[in-house]
Design an enzyme around this catalytic site. Structure first.
Site, PDB file in Angstrom:
ATOM      1  N   ASN A   6       0.857  -1.186   0.000  1.00 26.57           N
ATOM      2  CA  ASN A   6       0.000   0.000   0.000  1.00 26.57           C
ATOM      3  C   ASN A   6       0.901   1.246   0.000  1.00 26.57           C
ATOM      4  OD1 ASN A   6      -1.399   2.275   1.123  1.00 26.57           O
ATOM      5  ND2 ASN A   6      -3.061   0.910   1.712  1.00 26.57           N
ATOM      6  N   ASP A   8      -0.080   4.475   0.036  1.00 26.16           N
ATOM      7  CA  ASP A   8      -0.748   5.704   0.517  1.00 26.16           C
ATOM      8  C   ASP A   8       0.205   6.613   1.298  1.00 26.16           C
ATOM      9  OD1 ASP A   8      -3.041   4.549  -0.456  1.00 26.16           O
ATOM     10  OD2 ASP A   8      -3.951   4.167   1.502  1.00 26.16           O
ATOM     11  N   HIS A   9       1.051   5.997   2.132  1.00 22.37           N
ATOM     12  CA  HIS A   9       1.870   6.823   3.026  1.00 22.37           C
ATOM     13  C   HIS A   9       2.993   7.549   2.306  1.00 22.37           C
ATOM     14  CE1 HIS A   9      -0.419   5.879   6.496  1.00 22.37           C
ATOM     15  NE2 HIS A   9      -0.395   4.608   6.157  1.00 22.37           N
ATOM     16  N   ARG A  17       4.351  18.482   2.362  1.00 24.62           N
ATOM     17  CA  ARG A  17       5.077  19.679   1.955  1.00 24.62           C
ATOM     18  C   ARG A  17       4.533  20.298   0.671  1.00 24.62           C
ATOM     19  NH1 ARG A  17      10.329  20.690   4.070  1.00 24.62           N
ATOM     20  NH2 ARG A  17      10.557  22.158   2.353  1.00 24.62           N
ATOM     21  N   HIS A  42      -5.594   3.592  -1.510  1.00 24.59           N
ATOM     22  CA  HIS A  42      -6.938   3.932  -1.019  1.00 24.59           C
ATOM     23  C   HIS A  42      -7.199   5.377  -1.425  1.00 24.59           C
ATOM     24  CE1 HIS A  42      -9.760   4.197   2.786  1.00 24.59           C
ATOM     25  NE2 HIS A  42     -10.364   4.555   1.679  1.00 24.59           N
ATOM     26  N   ARG A  44      -9.329   8.234  -0.875  1.00 26.27           N
ATOM     27  CA  ARG A  44     -10.336   8.639   0.108  1.00 26.27           C
ATOM     28  C   ARG A  44     -11.116   9.830  -0.416  1.00 26.27           C
ATOM     29  NH1 ARG A  44      -8.918   6.509   5.548  1.00 26.27           N
ATOM     30  NH2 ARG A  44     -10.656   7.779   6.216  1.00 26.27           N
ATOM     31  N   ARG A  48      -6.820  12.781   1.143  1.00 30.50           N
ATOM     32  CA  ARG A  48      -5.746  13.186   2.059  1.00 30.50           C
ATOM     33  C   ARG A  48      -4.389  12.612   1.663  1.00 30.50           C
ATOM     34  NH1 ARG A  48      -7.253   9.788   7.501  1.00 30.50           N
ATOM     35  NH2 ARG A  48      -9.243  10.811   7.215  1.00 30.50           N
ATOM     36  N   HIS A  49      -4.378  11.497   0.950  1.00 32.59           N
ATOM     37  CA  HIS A  49      -3.069  11.002   0.474  1.00 32.59           C
ATOM     38  C   HIS A  49      -3.086  10.804  -1.045  1.00 32.59           C
ATOM     39  CE1 HIS A  49      -5.192   7.312   1.552  1.00 32.59           C
ATOM     40  NE2 HIS A  49      -4.925   7.422   2.829  1.00 32.59           N
ATOM     41  N   GLU A  69      -8.595   0.361  -3.197  1.00 32.73           N
ATOM     42  CA  GLU A  69      -9.354   0.310  -1.943  1.00 32.73           C
ATOM     43  C   GLU A  69     -10.248   1.543  -1.888  1.00 32.73           C
ATOM     44  OE1 GLU A  69      -6.615  -0.569   1.354  1.00 32.73           O
ATOM     45  OE2 GLU A  69      -7.930   0.739   2.514  1.00 32.73           O
ATOM     46  N   THR A  99      -7.005   6.071  10.135  1.00 37.31           N
ATOM     47  CA  THR A  99      -6.886   5.003   9.146  1.00 37.31           C
ATOM     48  C   THR A  99      -8.160   4.174   9.243  1.00 37.31           C
ATOM     49  OG1 THR A  99      -5.554   3.091   8.449  1.00 37.31           O
ATOM     50  CG2 THR A  99      -5.688   3.501  10.810  1.00 37.31           C
ATOM     51  N   THR A 100      -8.341   3.207   8.340  1.00 38.65           N
ATOM     52  CA  THR A 100      -9.535   2.366   8.395  1.00 38.65           C
ATOM     53  C   THR A 100      -9.576   1.673   9.758  1.00 38.65           C
ATOM     54  OG1 THR A 100      -9.073   1.960   6.078  1.00 38.65           O
ATOM     55  CG2 THR A 100     -10.841   0.681   7.066  1.00 38.65           C
ATOM     56  N   GLU A 151     -11.215  -9.566   2.639  1.00 40.61           N
ATOM     57  CA  GLU A 151      -9.932  -9.196   3.238  1.00 40.61           C
ATOM     58  C   GLU A 151     -10.131  -9.194   4.740  1.00 40.61           C
ATOM     59  OE1 GLU A 151      -7.688  -5.755   1.825  1.00 40.61           O
ATOM     60  OE2 GLU A 151      -6.745  -5.598   3.803  1.00 40.61           O
ATOM     61  N   HIS A 191      -3.761  -4.961   7.574  1.00 35.69           N
ATOM     62  CA  HIS A 191      -3.866  -3.917   8.589  1.00 35.69           C
ATOM     63  C   HIS A 191      -2.950  -4.233   9.766  1.00 35.69           C
ATOM     64  CE1 HIS A 191      -5.330  -0.388  10.591  1.00 35.69           C
ATOM     65  NE2 HIS A 191      -5.949  -0.095   9.469  1.00 35.69           N
ATOM     66  N   GLY A 192      -1.973  -3.361   9.942  1.00 36.65           N
ATOM     67  CA  GLY A 192      -1.073  -3.467  11.093  1.00 36.65           C
ATOM     68  C   GLY A 192      -0.023  -4.556  10.988  1.00 36.65           C
ATOM     69  N   GLY A 214       1.101  -1.620   4.393  1.00 30.55           N
ATOM     70  CA  GLY A 214       1.444  -0.244   4.076  1.00 30.55           C
ATOM     71  C   GLY A 214       2.310   0.424   5.116  1.00 30.55           C
ATOM     72  N   HIS A 215       1.701   0.819   6.224  1.00 26.19           N
ATOM     73  CA  HIS A 215       2.358   1.726   7.167  1.00 26.19           C
ATOM     74  C   HIS A 215       3.695   1.194   7.680  1.00 26.19           C
ATOM     75  CE1 HIS A 215       2.766   3.967  11.039  1.00 26.19           C
ATOM     76  NE2 HIS A 215       2.513   4.944  10.200  1.00 26.19           N
TER      77      HIS A 215
HETATM   78  N1  PXP Z   1      -6.047  -3.247   4.172  1.00 26.34           N
HETATM   79  C1  PXP Z   1      -6.951  -2.274   4.337  1.00 26.34           C
HETATM   80  C2  PXP Z   1      -8.353  -2.541   3.928  1.00 26.34           C
HETATM   81  C3  PXP Z   1      -6.590  -1.019   4.852  1.00 26.34           C
HETATM   82  O1  PXP Z   1      -7.517  -0.056   5.016  1.00 26.34           O
HETATM   83  C4  PXP Z   1      -5.242  -0.789   5.195  1.00 26.34           C
HETATM   84  C5  PXP Z   1      -4.828   0.537   5.705  1.00 26.34           C
HETATM   85  O2  PXP Z   1      -4.906   1.483   4.684  1.00 26.34           O
HETATM   86  C6  PXP Z   1      -4.325  -1.840   4.991  1.00 26.34           C
HETATM   87  C7  PXP Z   1      -4.757  -3.056   4.498  1.00 26.34           C
HETATM   88  C8  PXP Z   1      -2.881  -1.661   5.293  1.00 26.34           C
HETATM   89  O3  PXP Z   1      -2.704  -1.448   6.669  1.00 26.34           O
HETATM   90  P1  PXP Z   1      -1.333  -0.949   7.195  1.00 26.34           P
HETATM   91  O4  PXP Z   1      -1.073   0.395   6.599  1.00 26.34           O
HETATM   92  O5  PXP Z   1      -1.502  -0.913   8.681  1.00 26.34           O
HETATM   93  O6  PXP Z   1      -0.289  -1.959   6.763  1.00 26.34           O
END
Ligand code: PXP
Length: 240
Positions: A6, A8-9, A17, A42, A44, A48-49, A69, A99-100, A151, A191-192, A214-215
């Site tokens: 992912n 997004d970040h 910036r 994603h 949104r 925002r990203h 997403e 975040t979600t 998912e 996620h996480g 992602g994060h």
């Molecule tokens: N899957 C979904 C549906 C999400 O919303 C996210 C966060 O954007 C992720 C996966 C990835 O999560 P993370 O950024 O914590 O790795």
């Protein structure tokens, strides 16, 4: 099992910036070069990203699986029909969240998805995945909608503070994966997930198709480099 990164970040950092860098498109290229099988973004409502122009560029640049997403709004559904990613993952979205924050409220969205969302997406050949918490009722409802995939939300596992609660959540995830697989749906997860918790997760939970990260991956990349970090995540997945 595929690693979908992912990006997004990367866009979050760029937008902080207002400059044109770092580029989520370039990040996607590096991730794929390092072996990731695809890219997630994603878009949104508040942009925002990821922004609309990123979506078009990612569609053009990504060679592997492109997972869009989104919240199931009319605006996003129209965009997904235009973009035609390989997969759309429907998530809940609220304006205040960082975040979600959890899976879809499946009993709440069921009628809406059946009558509005699924017919709209089924006009295309795009596969649909539903981001859900690992409970049997939600897996069953995803199947009733004829979803291609679920998912599994791994945030509760990733944030568990004690060994018993972590193990209990792993067991819920394992059962939900088994159930979805038996019902003929693909099993994705995310996620996480990070370098510390990914190994146990993939060891314990069967039938995984896409793992979306992602994060933690982008954060680790600040210190280790993006290419090295993707390879490190892949090594865990290959060993799993
Ligand atoms: N899957 C979904 C549906 C999400 O919303 C996210 C966060 O954007 C992720 C996966 C990835 O999560 P993370 O950024 O914590 O790795």
């Amino acid at each position: 099992m595929q690693l979908l990164v992912n990006v997004d970040h990367v866009a979050t950092l760029r937008n902080a910036r207002g400059e044109g860098y770092p580029s989520p498109i370039e990040a996607a290229e590096v991730c794929e070069r390092a072996g990731a099988e695809g890219i997630v973004f994603h878009l949104r409502k508040d942009r925002r990203h990821i922004r609309d122009e990123d979506v078009y560029a990612l569609k053009k640049g990504v060679k592997g699986t492109l997972d869009f997403e989104m919240a199931a709004t009319r605006e996003m559904l129209n965009m997904c029909v235009e973009i035609k990613p390989d997969l759309i993952t429907l998530v809940p979205e609220s304006r205040q969240e960082l975040t979600t924050e959890g899976g879809l409220n499946m009993p709440g969205v069921f009628d809406d998805f059946e009558h509005r969302v699924f017919p709209h997406v089924r006009q295309t050949n795009i596969a649909i995945s539903l981001f859900i918490d690992p409970n049997p009722e939600d897996v069953e409802l995803a199947h009733k909608l004829d979803s291609d995939a679920i998912e599994l939300h791994t945030g509760t596992y990733a944030n568990a503070r004690s060994e018993p609660s972590r193990n209990a959540e792993l067991e819920r995830l394992r059962k939900a994966a088994e159930q979805a697989h038996e019902l003929g749906m693909k099993v994705n997860a995310g996620h996480g997930l990070n370098l510390d918790n990914l190994g146990d997760f993939i060891h314990y939970v069967p039938h995984l198709n896409d793992v979306s990260i992602g994060h933690a991956l982008i954060s680790t990349a600040l210190f280790k480099g993006l290419e090295n970090t993707v390879k490190e995540f892949l090594e865990i997945m290959e060993a799993g």
